[in-house]
Design a protein around this motif. Structure first.
Motif, PDB file in Angstrom:
ATOM      1  N   SER A  95     -72.653   3.552  72.101  1.00 49.36           N
ATOM      2  CA  SER A  95     -71.635   4.022  71.157  1.00 49.36           C
ATOM      3  C   SER A  95     -72.167   3.870  69.740  1.00 49.36           C
ATOM      4  O   SER A  95     -73.059   3.058  69.478  1.00 49.36           O
ATOM      5  CB  SER A  95     -70.325   3.238  71.325  1.00 49.36           C
ATOM      6  OG  SER A  95     -70.528   1.864  71.063  1.00 49.36           O
ATOM      7  N   VAL A  96     -71.597   4.655  68.824  1.00 52.13           N
ATOM      8  CA  VAL A  96     -72.053   4.631  67.441  1.00 52.13           C
ATOM      9  C   VAL A  96     -70.926   5.121  66.539  1.00 52.13           C
ATOM     10  O   VAL A  96     -70.066   5.897  66.973  1.00 52.13           O
ATOM     11  CB  VAL A  96     -73.299   5.537  67.262  1.00 52.13           C
ATOM     12  CG1 VAL A  96     -72.960   7.000  67.526  1.00 52.13           C
ATOM     13  CG2 VAL A  96     -73.915   5.378  65.881  1.00 52.13           C
ATOM     14  N   ILE A  97     -70.913   4.680  65.297  1.00 51.02           N
ATOM     15  CA  ILE A  97     -69.964   5.178  64.305  1.00 51.02           C
ATOM     16  C   ILE A  97     -70.744   5.922  63.236  1.00 51.02           C
ATOM     17  O   ILE A  97     -71.684   5.371  62.644  1.00 51.02           O
ATOM     18  CB  ILE A  97     -69.152   4.043  63.671  1.00 51.02           C
ATOM     19  CG1 ILE A  97     -68.258   3.396  64.713  1.00 51.02           C
ATOM     20  CG2 ILE A  97     -68.296   4.567  62.521  1.00 51.02           C
ATOM     21  CD1 ILE A  97     -67.403   2.273  64.175  1.00 51.02           C
ATOM     22  N   ILE A  98     -70.386   7.175  63.012  1.00 49.60           N
ATOM     23  CA  ILE A  98     -71.051   7.993  62.000  1.00 49.60           C
ATOM     24  C   ILE A  98     -70.130   8.096  60.785  1.00 49.60           C
ATOM     25  O   ILE A  98     -68.969   8.512  60.917  1.00 49.60           O
ATOM     26  CB  ILE A  98     -71.380   9.393  62.545  1.00 49.60           C
ATOM     27  CG1 ILE A  98     -72.316   9.261  63.756  1.00 49.60           C
ATOM     28  CG2 ILE A  98     -72.018  10.265  61.470  1.00 49.60           C
ATOM     29  CD1 ILE A  98     -72.657  10.575  64.405  1.00 49.60           C
ATOM     30  N   PRO A  99     -70.602   7.737  59.593  1.00 55.76           N
ATOM     31  CA  PRO A  99     -69.747   7.705  58.400  1.00 55.76           C
ATOM     32  C   PRO A  99     -69.539   9.068  57.739  1.00 55.76           C
ATOM     33  O   PRO A  99     -69.953   9.312  56.613  1.00 55.76           O
ATOM     34  CB  PRO A  99     -70.513   6.754  57.472  1.00 55.76           C
ATOM     35  CG  PRO A  99     -71.943   6.976  57.820  1.00 55.76           C
ATOM     36  CD  PRO A  99     -71.960   7.207  59.309  1.00 55.76           C
ATOM     37  N   ASN A 134     -66.148   7.807  65.604  1.00 58.82           N
ATOM     38  CA  ASN A 134     -66.488   6.762  66.556  1.00 58.82           C
ATOM     39  C   ASN A 134     -66.825   7.462  67.874  1.00 58.82           C
ATOM     40  O   ASN A 134     -65.959   8.072  68.498  1.00 58.82           O
ATOM     41  CB  ASN A 134     -65.314   5.800  66.728  1.00 58.82           C
ATOM     42  CG  ASN A 134     -65.721   4.493  67.366  1.00 58.82           C
ATOM     43  OD1 ASN A 134     -66.737   4.429  68.057  1.00 58.82           O
ATOM     44  ND2 ASN A 134     -64.942   3.458  67.151  1.00 58.82           N
ATOM     45  N   ILE A 135     -68.083   7.396  68.279  1.00 62.15           N
ATOM     46  CA  ILE A 135     -68.579   8.195  69.399  1.00 62.15           C
ATOM     47  C   ILE A 135     -69.106   7.295  70.512  1.00 62.15           C
ATOM     48  O   ILE A 135     -69.751   6.283  70.255  1.00 62.15           O
ATOM     49  CB  ILE A 135     -69.705   9.138  68.935  1.00 62.15           C
ATOM     50  CG1 ILE A 135     -69.241   9.980  67.744  1.00 62.15           C
ATOM     51  CG2 ILE A 135     -70.155  10.048  70.076  1.00 62.15           C
ATOM     52  CD1 ILE A 135     -70.360  10.743  67.059  1.00 62.15           C
ATOM     53  N   ALA A 136     -68.836   7.681  71.744  1.00 57.05           N
ATOM     54  CA  ALA A 136     -69.351   6.943  72.897  1.00 57.05           C
ATOM     55  C   ALA A 136     -69.846   7.912  73.953  1.00 57.05           C
ATOM     56  O   ALA A 136     -69.296   9.008  74.124  1.00 57.05           O
ATOM     57  CB  ALA A 136     -68.278   6.038  73.488  1.00 57.05           C
ATOM     58  N   TYR A 137     -70.901   7.507  74.643  1.00 55.31           N
ATOM     59  CA  TYR A 137     -71.372   8.252  75.810  1.00 55.31           C
ATOM     60  C   TYR A 137     -71.054   7.385  77.024  1.00 55.31           C
ATOM     61  O   TYR A 137     -71.496   6.232  77.111  1.00 55.31           O
ATOM     62  CB  TYR A 137     -72.874   8.527  75.722  1.00 55.31           C
ATOM     63  CG  TYR A 137     -73.461   9.120  76.989  1.00 55.31           C
ATOM     64  CD1 TYR A 137     -72.935  10.288  77.536  1.00 55.31           C
ATOM     65  CD2 TYR A 137     -74.524   8.508  77.643  1.00 55.31           C
ATOM     66  CE1 TYR A 137     -73.457  10.828  78.698  1.00 55.31           C
ATOM     67  CE2 TYR A 137     -75.055   9.045  78.803  1.00 55.31           C
ATOM     68  CZ  TYR A 137     -74.515  10.211  79.328  1.00 55.31           C
ATOM     69  OH  TYR A 137     -75.026  10.743  80.485  1.00 55.31           O
ATOM     70  N   VAL A 138     -70.249   7.917  77.950  1.00 52.12           N
ATOM     71  CA  VAL A 138     -69.847   7.150  79.127  1.00 52.12           C
ATOM     72  C   VAL A 138     -70.333   7.836  80.396  1.00 52.12           C
ATOM     73  O   VAL A 138     -70.505   9.051  80.442  1.00 52.12           O
ATOM     74  CB  VAL A 138     -68.313   6.960  79.192  1.00 52.12           C
ATOM     75  CG1 VAL A 138     -67.800   6.264  77.942  1.00 52.12           C
ATOM     76  CG2 VAL A 138     -67.599   8.294  79.390  1.00 52.12           C
ATOM     77  N   LYS A 181     -62.093  10.778  66.171  1.00 55.53           N
ATOM     78  CA  LYS A 181     -62.282  11.165  64.770  1.00 55.53           C
ATOM     79  C   LYS A 181     -61.294  10.391  63.898  1.00 55.53           C
ATOM     80  O   LYS A 181     -60.258   9.934  64.383  1.00 55.53           O
ATOM     81  CB  LYS A 181     -62.118  12.665  64.585  1.00 55.53           C
ATOM     82  CG  LYS A 181     -60.717  13.206  64.750  1.00 55.53           C
ATOM     83  CD  LYS A 181     -60.673  14.687  64.372  1.00 55.53           C
ATOM     84  CE  LYS A 181     -59.230  15.171  64.317  1.00 55.53           C
ATOM     85  NZ  LYS A 181     -59.118  16.567  63.851  1.00 55.53           N
ATOM     86  N   ASN A 182     -61.624  10.251  62.623  1.00 59.27           N
ATOM     87  CA  ASN A 182     -60.856   9.372  61.735  1.00 59.27           C
ATOM     88  C   ASN A 182     -60.790   7.981  62.373  1.00 59.27           C
ATOM     89  O   ASN A 182     -59.743   7.341  62.418  1.00 59.27           O
ATOM     90  CB  ASN A 182     -59.443   9.924  61.496  1.00 59.27           C
ATOM     91  CG  ASN A 182     -59.465  11.286  60.831  1.00 59.27           C
ATOM     92  OD1 ASN A 182     -60.172  11.501  59.845  1.00 59.27           O
ATOM     93  ND2 ASN A 182     -58.720  12.227  61.372  1.00 59.27           N
TER      94      ASN A 182
END
Length: 219
Positions: free
Chosen positions: A172-176, A182-186, A147-148
């Motif tokens: 991964s994706v960044i949601i504004p 900043n999110i990732a699925y691993v 976050k942030n």
């Protein structure tokens, strides 16, 4: 087995968080985090909290954990931080349960946890890479949130460097929202993928700043 998205759980967590956090700072980010935690329906949620940071995210995660019946652990650095954290919860008039608290340096504490499926860390922390790298994720995979995280992204943050060689970043994706999520699925690599990564790690790449040429050396 893998993490499966549940729209119903996401909606329930989101609505409850909107009602609870509408007057708090960073509420829009907290609502998104709660919806994501509820929707992915993880069995084990971990947050790394630092002194001086709002607990809005913790409230959101607590709400989501209640809806899905997940274990939710928050790490704090020392006893002073623990006191600050619990007092901050008491200052809110909402009936939100304080999560399980574990005291210690986050990157060391993370090594004790097994089967993490959802993890949230503030992007302003200096030990961000170490914490994500130390955590032991579930065989079902894990959703990781910085976050942030917009500034971190601009500074060249890469999920591939944040997780260990055992994990593969599926997407991964960044949601504004807020200062960026900043999110990732691993997910754990297959044995064949691990061999490729190990072999690739033997090569070292350097860029000549003057000419822009790329030089590759055998490690």
């Amino acid at each position: 087995m893998k993490l499966v998205w549940s729209p119903e759980m996401a909606c329930n967590a989101y609505i409850d968080t909107v009602k609870t956090c509408k007057d708090l700072q960073e509420s829009d980010q907290a609502e998104m985090i709660s919806a994501m935690a509820g929707g992915w329906n993880p069995r084990f949620i971990v947050e790394a909290w630092s002194s001086g940071i709002e607990i809005t995210t913790s409230i959101a995660l607590s709400i989501a954990a209640r809806h899905i019946g997940a274990r939710y652990v928050c790490t704090v650095q020392n006893e002073r931080s623990r006191s600050e954290y619990t007092n901050a919860f008491k200052d809110h008039d909402h009936d939100i349960q304080v999560p399980e608290l574990v005291v210690g340096e986050a990157k060391e504490v993370m090594k004790r946890f097994k089967g993490v499926e959802f993890m949230v860390v503030d992007g302003r922390r200096k030990d961000l890479y170490e914490m994500f790298g130390a955590a032991k994720y579930s065989v079902r995979g894990a959703v990781l949130m910085c976050k942030n995280g917009m500034q971190r992204y601009m500074d060249g943050f890469r999920w591939e460097l944040a997780v260990s060689e055992k994990e593969h970043v599926v997407r991964s994706v960044i949601i504004p929202v807020g200062q960026g999520l900043n999110i990732a699925y691993v997910k754990e690599r297959r044995e064949s993928e691990k061999a490729l990564v190990k072999d690739h790690s033997r090569w070292i790449t350097r860029i000549d700043k003057k000419t822009g040429e790329e030089h590759v050396f055998r490690g």
